[in-house]
Design a protein around this motif. Structure first.
Motif, PDB file in Angstrom:
ATOM      1  N   ARG A  14      -5.448  -0.277   2.036  1.00 52.16           N
ATOM      2  CA  ARG A  14      -5.561  -0.851   0.695  1.00 52.16           C
ATOM      3  C   ARG A  14      -4.436  -0.400  -0.237  1.00 52.16           C
ATOM      4  NH1 ARG A  14     -11.007   0.855   1.099  1.00 52.16           N
ATOM      5  NH2 ARG A  14     -10.596   2.382  -0.557  1.00 52.16           N
ATOM      6  N   LYS A  15      -3.738   0.672   0.129  1.00 50.63           N
ATOM      7  CA  LYS A  15      -2.661   1.192  -0.728  1.00 50.63           C
ATOM      8  C   LYS A  15      -1.369   0.434  -0.443  1.00 50.63           C
ATOM      9  CE  LYS A  15      -3.820   5.981  -1.879  1.00 50.63           C
ATOM     10  NZ  LYS A  15      -3.465   5.959  -3.299  1.00 50.63           N
ATOM     11  N   GLU A  16      -1.268  -0.764  -0.933  1.00 50.49           N
ATOM     12  CA  GLU A  16      -0.101  -1.576  -0.624  1.00 50.49           C
ATOM     13  C   GLU A  16       1.146  -1.112  -1.360  1.00 50.49           C
ATOM     14  OE1 GLU A  16      -0.934  -5.657  -1.235  1.00 50.49           O
ATOM     15  OE2 GLU A  16      -2.445  -5.776   0.345  1.00 50.49           O
ATOM     16  N   ARG A  17       0.974  -0.588  -2.577  1.00 48.32           N
ATOM     17  CA  ARG A  17       2.141  -0.204  -3.379  1.00 48.32           C
ATOM     18  C   ARG A  17       1.972   1.191  -3.988  1.00 48.32           C
ATOM     19  NH1 ARG A  17       5.669  -4.298  -4.337  1.00 48.32           N
ATOM     20  NH2 ARG A  17       4.989  -6.382  -3.702  1.00 48.32           N
ATOM     21  N   PRO A  18       1.949   2.226  -3.178  1.00 46.96           N
ATOM     22  CA  PRO A  18       1.885   3.578  -3.736  1.00 46.96           C
ATOM     23  C   PRO A  18       3.197   3.911  -4.449  1.00 46.96           C
ATOM     24  CG  PRO A  18       2.315   3.675  -1.382  1.00 46.96           C
ATOM     25  CD  PRO A  18       2.043   2.233  -1.707  1.00 46.96           C
ATOM     26  N   VAL A  44       1.180   9.109  -0.975  1.00 48.77           N
ATOM     27  CA  VAL A  44       0.631   9.100   0.383  1.00 48.77           C
ATOM     28  C   VAL A  44       1.494  10.004   1.252  1.00 48.77           C
ATOM     29  CG1 VAL A  44       0.170   7.690   2.421  1.00 48.77           C
ATOM     30  CG2 VAL A  44      -0.293   6.765   0.136  1.00 48.77           C
ATOM     31  N   LEU A  45       0.838  10.825   2.064  1.00 50.25           N
ATOM     32  CA  LEU A  45       1.518  11.707   3.014  1.00 50.25           C
ATOM     33  C   LEU A  45       1.120  11.298   4.430  1.00 50.25           C
ATOM     34  CD1 LEU A  45       3.091  14.391   3.738  1.00 50.25           C
ATOM     35  CD2 LEU A  45       0.871  15.544   3.565  1.00 50.25           C
ATOM     36  N   THR A 233       1.326  -1.875   6.558  1.00 49.52           N
ATOM     37  CA  THR A 233       2.571  -1.980   5.797  1.00 49.52           C
ATOM     38  C   THR A 233       2.302  -1.572   4.356  1.00 49.52           C
ATOM     39  OG1 THR A 233       2.187  -4.322   5.277  1.00 49.52           O
ATOM     40  CG2 THR A 233       3.511  -3.814   7.233  1.00 49.52           C
ATOM     41  N   VAL A 234       3.238  -0.806   3.794  1.00 47.34           N
ATOM     42  CA  VAL A 234       3.155  -0.400   2.391  1.00 47.34           C
ATOM     43  C   VAL A 234       4.518  -0.620   1.759  1.00 47.34           C
ATOM     44  CG1 VAL A 234       1.309   1.296   2.708  1.00 47.34           C
ATOM     45  CG2 VAL A 234       3.697   2.002   2.985  1.00 47.34           C
TER      46      VAL A 234
END
Length: 587
Positions: A14-18, A44-45, A233-234
């Motif tokens: 769900r974290k497409e654009r961190p 994100v790590l 993908t992010v």
């Protein structure tokens, strides 16, 4: 797969654009992850392996100022390292503790000419250090430790005092210098605790192990779960490349024309079971120069002796291991400094190696390569589709300072103000660590009903987090009686264990301490299988993979593990015979 990992992977999806993607969960990657998360950054790590599974799992177990770095004129690094050493003594007292250190000295004037040449900008090969140069170095070392010192100043011992304390040192030693640095008992665990602390303090932060960066495609970063093969993908605003010795390879997946930034060297260490050597060392590390001038170390660690290290250029950081030539080098150096003690290959119980992520250098002398750290953005002409910050160099002791420096560079790019520092932030089980450990143990033992000895063992292993563990079931493992079944289940549930190697090599230290046997591996695999939902095939695969890794990378062969099985069996028989012997009455 646990519910926790499923939740993490779904959150990653769900974290497409961190704001920031940190690639590489060694100690430096974890540090910048913590620094950014505590400023409210959506970070994100990820790591293609486990947390702390690369070079960060293979340090010399020293937390030190880097006395040797003054030979290269890196005084700023020494000062920073000493400040960070002192901070770790305060922030992680459960794992980081003082380490008195002896430098044996064979003459007074060696090293002076080399020091003068370096000071004037010339080159000089490493060599012996006499008492004058050692005294000068330690005087500066004490000065750089600052007014608020936490460890004693150095002092010198004459020949008689030295011989009285260390009678087995080689005969040409004429005096010795004693100073203090620090040691770390569980470096892998400290890194994992930093991850846990960060996610607890910053709910927007996410750390996931066994997820690697595989490509950059149309402005997006492709990540792959190495356990299932699933891809995500992010599109991060910034990528931080904290992959250490793998930095150039990672940039190869992110950029069209990546520069060469890293030229690592391999450092190998041995863990040795030798009673005479342990007794000779006592509680002191011996820090000495080998015949080639390379500095070597030896000290007691987790019930045995740790000795190292080497410094060898490597072409690739993958699949490095301590080879036979390196083992012979370390053993030969030990025999030179302790010639009266018989030390042989049969004493080696564990080997490990890692690649120092040093900056690329044309020098022919590895010792001259800087141990300092720096941050470097990929240039526009490298062809990356997003800003990439590379964390180059660095040493274990300075991870916090390096992470803070890198985070400040990222924050400036994001336009975010720093709102919290980490200089005085306690880590994991170092939080509220008791000044009176005996009183803490007595209180927790009374509350939990566990024996004081068991509570003391858990405090040593986990710091004050042990109090959380003391409420769980504590049935002792048959093959690892110093560990409880509830303890292993707690580690798996709370510390992102997904592979058997994660548990055995990085959440525990049993492979290094000679406690691990074939039956111990089997027992841990059975507990992990039940906790992680593995079927028989997956359990067998994990077990076979770990056995192969232990033999290949650590010299811990199946034969050695089976021999310990026999020793366990003999111990059990002796205990049973003793239990059935009639009591002997006194006269």
């Amino acid at each position: 797969m646990t519910q926790d990992r499923l939740r993490r992977l779904e959150k990653l999806r769900r974290k497409e654009r961190p704001d920031v993607l940190v690639v590489g969960a060694g100690i430096n990657g974890i540090s910048i992850f913590r620094e950014l998360a505590l400023q409210g950054v959506d970070v994100v790590l990820v790591d293609r392996g486990d947390f702390m599974s690369g070079a960060s799992a293979a340090p010399s177990r020293m937390i030190h100022g880097g006395l040797r770095y003054m030979e290269n004129g890196e005084f700023g690094l020494v000062k920073e390292s000493l400040a960070e050493r002192n901070a770790l003594l305060a922030n992680a007292p459960h794992y980081v503790r003082p380490l008195p250190t002896l430098i044996p000295i064979s003459d007074h004037f060696s090293g002076v000419a080399s020091a003068v040449r370096r000071f004037l900008g010339g080159k000089a090969q490493p060599g012996k250090r006499g008492s004058l140069i050692v005294r000068l170095g330690l005087t500066l070392y004490d000065l750089y430790a600052g007014a608020g010192r936490v460890l004693p100043r150095h002092h010198f011992l004459n020949r008689d005092s030295l011989r009285a304390r260390w009678p087995t040192l080689r005969s040409d030693v004429i005096c010795g210098a004693v100073y203090h640095d620090a040691r770390i008992t569980y470096p892998e665990r400290l890194g994992i605790e930093l991850v846990l602390d960060t996610e607890m303090a910053a709910t927007q932060a996410l750390a996931v192990n066994h997820v690697g960066l595989v490509a950059q495609k149309e402005g997006r970063v492709v990540l792959k779960d190495n356990l299932t093969g699933a891809e995500f993908t992010v599109t991060p605003g910034i990528v931080v490349n904290a992959t250490g010795a793998w930095i150039d390879m990672t940039n190869g997946a992110l950029a069209v024309r990546p520069p060469r930034l890293i030229g690592g060297t391999k450092g190998s260490h041995l863990v040795i079971a030798n009673d005479a050597l342990e007794q000779a060392l006592g509680d002191t590390m011996v820090y000495y120069a080998n015949r080639d001038g390379r500095v070597c170390i030896v000290f007691r660690h987790l019930g045995h002796v740790l000795a190292g290290s080497t410094d060898i250029r490597v072409d690739t950081p993958d699949n490095v291991r301590c080879d036979e030539a390196e083992s012979a080098y370390i053993l030969a150096a030990l025999r030179e400094i302790f010639p009266a003690i018989a030390i042989g290959d049969a004493d080696i119980i564990y080997r490990f190696a890692g690649v120092r992520p040093l900056p690329a250098s044309a020098t022919e002398v590895n010792a001259e390569i800087s141990r300092d750290h720096r941050c470097e953005w990929l240039a526009d002409d490298a062809g990356a589709s997003m800003p990439v910050l590379n964390l180059i160099g660095g040493k274990w002791t300075t991870f916090r300072a390096f992470g803070a420096e890198a985070a400040d560079a990222v924050l400036a790019r994001l336009g975010v103000q720093r709102r919290q520092g980490t200089e005085k932030l306690s880590i994991g089980g170092g939080r509220n660590f008791p000044a009176d450990k005996d009183a803490w143990v007595a209180r927790v033992a009374a509350t939990s009903g566990l024996p004081s000895e068991r509570v003391a063992c858990l405090l040593e292993r986990y710091g004050t987090r042990a109090e959380e563990l003391c409420v769980t079931s504590d049935e002792a493992l048959r093959s690892l009686p110093n560990y409880g079944r509830g303890e292993i289940e707690w580690l798996i549930e709370n510390e992102q264990v997904t592979r058997l190697a994660d548990l055995v090599l990085r959440r525990m230290a049993v492979a290094m301490t000679a406690e691990l046997s074939m039956s111990g591996l089997e027992e841990l695999a059975t507990i992990a299988a039940a906790a992680l939902g593995w079927d028989g095939q997956r359990r067998a695969s994990e077990l076979a993979g770990l056995r192969s890794l232990l033999a290949r990378d650590h010299g811990l062969t199946a034969e050695m593990l089976r021999r310990r099985n026999l020793e366990e069996g003999l111990s059990d028989v002796r205990q049973q015979e003793t239990a059935h012997e009639p009591a002997v009455s006194g006269r």
